[in-house]
Every structure is written in C-alpha cells, then in structure tokens.
Design an enzyme around this catalytic site. Structure first.
Site, PDB file in Angstrom:
ATOM      1  CG  MET A 124      16.538  14.240  16.271  1.00  0.00           C
ATOM      2  SD  MET A 124      18.069  13.525  16.840  1.00  0.00           S
ATOM      3  CE  MET A 124      18.904  13.185  15.307  1.00  0.00           C
ATOM      4  CE  LYS A 137      -3.185  -2.612  11.559  1.00  0.00           C
ATOM      5  NZ  LYS A 137      -3.650  -3.331  10.352  1.00  0.00           N
ATOM      6  NE  ARG A 191      -1.473  -6.402   3.503  1.00  0.00           N
ATOM      7  CZ  ARG A 191      -1.963  -5.470   4.305  1.00  0.00           C
ATOM      8  NH1 ARG A 191      -1.443  -4.260   4.294  1.00  0.00           N
ATOM      9  NH2 ARG A 191      -2.961  -5.721   5.119  1.00  0.00           N
ATOM     10  CE1 TYR A 199      21.681  21.430  11.451  1.00  0.00           C
ATOM     11  CE2 TYR A 199      19.527  20.631  12.151  1.00  0.00           C
ATOM     12  CZ  TYR A 199      20.892  20.776  12.376  1.00  0.00           C
ATOM     13  OH  TYR A 199      21.448  20.268  13.512  1.00  0.00           O
TER      14      TYR A 199
HETATM   15  C1  LIG Z   1      -4.951  -2.909  10.107  1.00  0.00           C
HETATM   16  C2  LIG Z   1      -6.030  -3.845   9.746  1.00  0.00           C
HETATM   17  C3  LIG Z   1      -7.360  -3.563  10.052  1.00  0.00           C
HETATM   18  C4  LIG Z   1      -7.806  -2.208  10.577  1.00  0.00           C
HETATM   19  O1  LIG Z   1      -7.805  -1.274   9.501  1.00  0.00           O
HETATM   20  P1  LIG Z   1      -8.270   0.236   9.678  1.00  0.00           P
HETATM   21  O2  LIG Z   1      -8.247   0.781   8.305  1.00  0.00           O
HETATM   22  O3  LIG Z   1      -7.253   0.876  10.570  1.00  0.00           O
HETATM   23  O4  LIG Z   1      -9.617   0.223  10.297  1.00  0.00           O
HETATM   24  C5  LIG Z   1      -8.302  -4.535   9.804  1.00  0.00           C
HETATM   25  N1  LIG Z   1      -7.950  -5.736   9.269  1.00  0.00           N
HETATM   26  C6  LIG Z   1      -6.673  -6.037   8.941  1.00  0.00           C
HETATM   27  C7  LIG Z   1      -6.374  -7.361   8.333  1.00  0.00           C
HETATM   28  C8  LIG Z   1      -5.669  -5.107   9.158  1.00  0.00           C
HETATM   29  O5  LIG Z   1      -4.415  -5.389   8.805  1.00  0.00           O
END
Ligand SMILES: *Cc1c(COP(=O)(O)O)cnc(C)c1O
Length: 395
Positions: A337, A65, A163, A284
C-alpha cells in the site's frame, strides 16, 4: 566522506528550488512526503499550442476531466486559459464547478450530460451539457422552456462507440424539429472509437457517418477528434478538436516519435537500503527470491499512491522500473500500500543510500512504459497519480 555527510538527506527536487518564482507547491511539504510529483504546466500549455497549430484553422479546446488527467484540474485549466484556450470539457458537474472558479469566462461543456433535475446548476454556473440521449434532450427542452435559460448545449451523436449519444436516426428527427427553433445548439459532437490506430477501418466509417450528420445541422460547429484524432488528417479535425491525454504528454501517435512534451515527473526518496542473502524473499507472500546476495532500496510509494500493484515483480515475471544513480533498476516483490522495494545491487552505495533519489517517472522512464509494465494504459497511470505526493507545479 564523513558518515554524517553520507546520511545527509538529499533534496530530490533540488533543481526546482533554483527557479522557485516559476513554481508553486501543493500537498504536503517535500520534506515530509514519500515522493515529489512535478507537473510541468508550461509543457501542458506548449502541448496545447502545438495541437492548436496542427488543427488550425479549427479551434482547440482542452479536456480536463479526471482532475485534469490526474495533474490537477484547477492549475491545468488556469494555465491553459492563460495560453488562450477558451473551451473546456469536463466529465460531470462537480468538475464543472471547479473549472468555473478558475476560468470564469470560458465555455465549459459537461461530457456526461444532464443529470435528472440538474438543469438549474447549468444555468447557475453557465455550463453546457453534452446531451447524449433523446430523454435528456426532452428534459433540457422542458427546463429551457420553463426557466427561459438559453445558455446552449452540445448534441452528441453516436457514430459507433455505443456509449453516449443519440443515434443517427434520432439525429435526423431532432434536426427536423430544430429546423423551426435552433434551441441554442452550440456544438455537434461525436467520438472516435479507435483513433490511436490510424489503419483502423472504424475511423473512416465514423468520419463518413459524421459528415452525413453535419449536413443535418448546417451552421452548427462540429467536433469529432480527441488527441489521436487530430493526427488523422484534415477531415477528422472539423471545427473544434478535443485533446485530452496529449496535453499531459502521452503519445497520441503510438508507434511514432512522441510529438508532445513530457509533463509529469515522479521522484521518491530512499527510506533505507538493506542487504538480502541468497534465497531470502522480499515483500508480502514471498513472491520474489534473491538469486544472489542483493541490496534492496525501500521507497515510500505504494498502490495507495496510484502506483499500481499490477507492476509487482515475482520470480517469474518482471514488474516496474526505477532509476537510481542514473541506472535502471527493477522493482522486486509485491508493491504494497505504502511501500515498494527496488533492486539496487548494481548501484554504487553513494547513490543507493538513505535519502537518495529514485525516479519512477522520468529519466527515460516514460508514462507509456510505466503503464505497459502494469498491464494498462497511460491514461490510467495519469488519472491515479496520488495525493500524498508533494506536488510541484512549474508554470
Ligand atoms: C475523454 C474524451 C476526450 C479526450 O480524449 P483523449 O484521448 O484523452 O484525447 C475527447 N472527447 C470525449 C467525448 C471524451 O470523453
């Protein structure tokens, strides 16, 4: 040395050219970019093999991801697939579509689940939602019933994150209902809250809760551990592990030696070097003042490249670090930037000169240090790695 030679542009990535067969490029040409980001895909694959070995006999997936944690979703997925990885986790459908183009045969789970009305996209690309609520499961069931799709899904059961995920109580009634019809549930998932702190009582609480949930779904493979979870021992490993950040070189065992190989290196080129008199300020809002005659190198990286402005330095607080000519040098003043300034007063002029290289990640500057100096975590540094860099991928 002739003046001509002193001004010759330096190839900040000269070592890459040598084994060019093992590399490919992405983004702007090196000569035109402010910096070169090197992503060592061979190290990503090496990290995956290492994690698989630790988790053995469990299977090892890869979480890609966030554009492969900023390293590039497609190149990372392709490399891991070649290394033998057959299960991938992405956040949403757009990432899933991208992954599908490079790993046509792999199992792809979508962590954020089923968006309303999107069932057909899962069927079209053979994707599996990680179902996170009772309402989502109801919609998935209805979609499967009307379309005849049997591509499977994962069920996320919440064991403390609050969550995504159905509650343990909801999982009990789902299990009763599924007893008559397994619905093609392919994986049972939960997620650890505090895996990077092995002493945290949360870990054991979640492990025990997940063990109870697994009893409800006998025969369904189970997955609990992210990167750090893999290091919590056998009971956290279950059937499938889901490492993300450790693949990209961050330390999954904070406080202990990093068992992972470095993946990312960031090197820029000095645009110019200027002399600063005592009492003059840089950048800045004039937040940093020279306390003695100084030399400052200006570099073409800024917060638009994901180098966080929070790593700025003022008269009272140090900021990020760079390496110039083998020496550690502090960033001075506000990060803007597209630019930052680095104090190179103590670096010989032969190194601190127009075209000379500056390392911002690498040469002893770990992602963890970059993050700490910006008041954040390595995950955020990785996922913000910019797209103006010339990217060099080593396979
Ligand atoms: C992002 C995520 C992972 C991976 O987590 P890391 O700490 O980057 O290894 C695994 N399971 C879920 C559900 C996640 O959201």
């Amino acid at each position: 040395m002739s003046a001509d030679k002193a001004e010759a542009p330096v190839d900040v990535q000269a070592d890459v050219q040598v084994d060019a067969q093992d590399t490919f490029m992405h983004g702007p040409p090196q000569a035109e970019a402010g910096a070169v980001l090197t992503v060592d895909l061979a190290a990503v694959a090496g990290n995956w093999r290492r994690l698989r070995q630790i988790a053995n006999p469990a299977d090892c997936a890869a979480v890609i991801k966030g554009d492969g944690y900023g390293c590039g979703l497609e190149p990372v997925a392709a490399q891991l697939h070649r290394a033998g990885c057959t299960t991938f986790f992405v956040a949403d459908l757009s990432e899933a579509r991208r992954a599908r183009t490079v790993v046509p045969e792999a199992v792809i789970y979508v962590l954020n689940g089923l968006p309303p009305g999107a069932g057909h996209v899962f069927a079209e690309h053979q994707l599996q939602p990680v179902i996170g609520s009772v309402a989502e499961l109801a919609e998935w069931d209805a979609f499967c019933a009307t379309s005849g799709w049997q591509g499977g899904f994962a069920l996320h059961v919440d064991t403390g994150m609050n969550r995504l995920g159905v509650s343990v109580g909801e999982a009990v009634s789902i299990a009763e209902r599924l007893a008559s019809d397994s619905h093609g549930m392919s994986l049972l998932v939960s997620h650890l809250v505090d895996a990077e702190n092995p002493a945290s009582a949360r870990n054991n609480e979640q492990l025990l809760a997940f063990r109870e949930v697994r009893r409800l779904f006998r025969g369904v493979p189970a997955s609990l551990s992210n990167s750090s979870g893999i290091f919590l021992g056998r009971s956290a490993v279950c059937d499938l592990v889901r490492p993300g950040v450790a693949l990209y070189g961050l330390n999954p065992t904070p406080g202990h030696a990093n068992p992972m190989q470095r993946v990312v290196t960031l090197r820029a080129r000095i645009l110019l070097v200027r002399d600063i008199e005592t009492g003059q300020t840089v950048g800045y809002n004039a937040t940093w003042t020279a306390r003695h005659p100084s030399r400052v190198a200006i570099v073409g990286i800024g917060y638009a490249d994901g180098y966080l402005r929070a790593a700025s330095a003022d008269d009272n607080k140090p900021g990020g670090m760079a390496v110039v000519g083998g020496q550690r040098c502090p960033i001075v003043g506000r990060i803007s930037m597209d630019l930052m300034a680095i104090d190179v007063t103590d670096v010989p002029k032969a190194s601190a000169r127009r075209g000379g290289p500056v390392t911002l990640i690498g040469e002893g500057i770990e992602l963890e240090e970059v993050a700490e100096r910006a008041g954040t975590i390595g995950y955020e540094i990785l996922t913000r790695l910019g797209h103006r860099y010339a990217r060099v991928y080593r396979t």
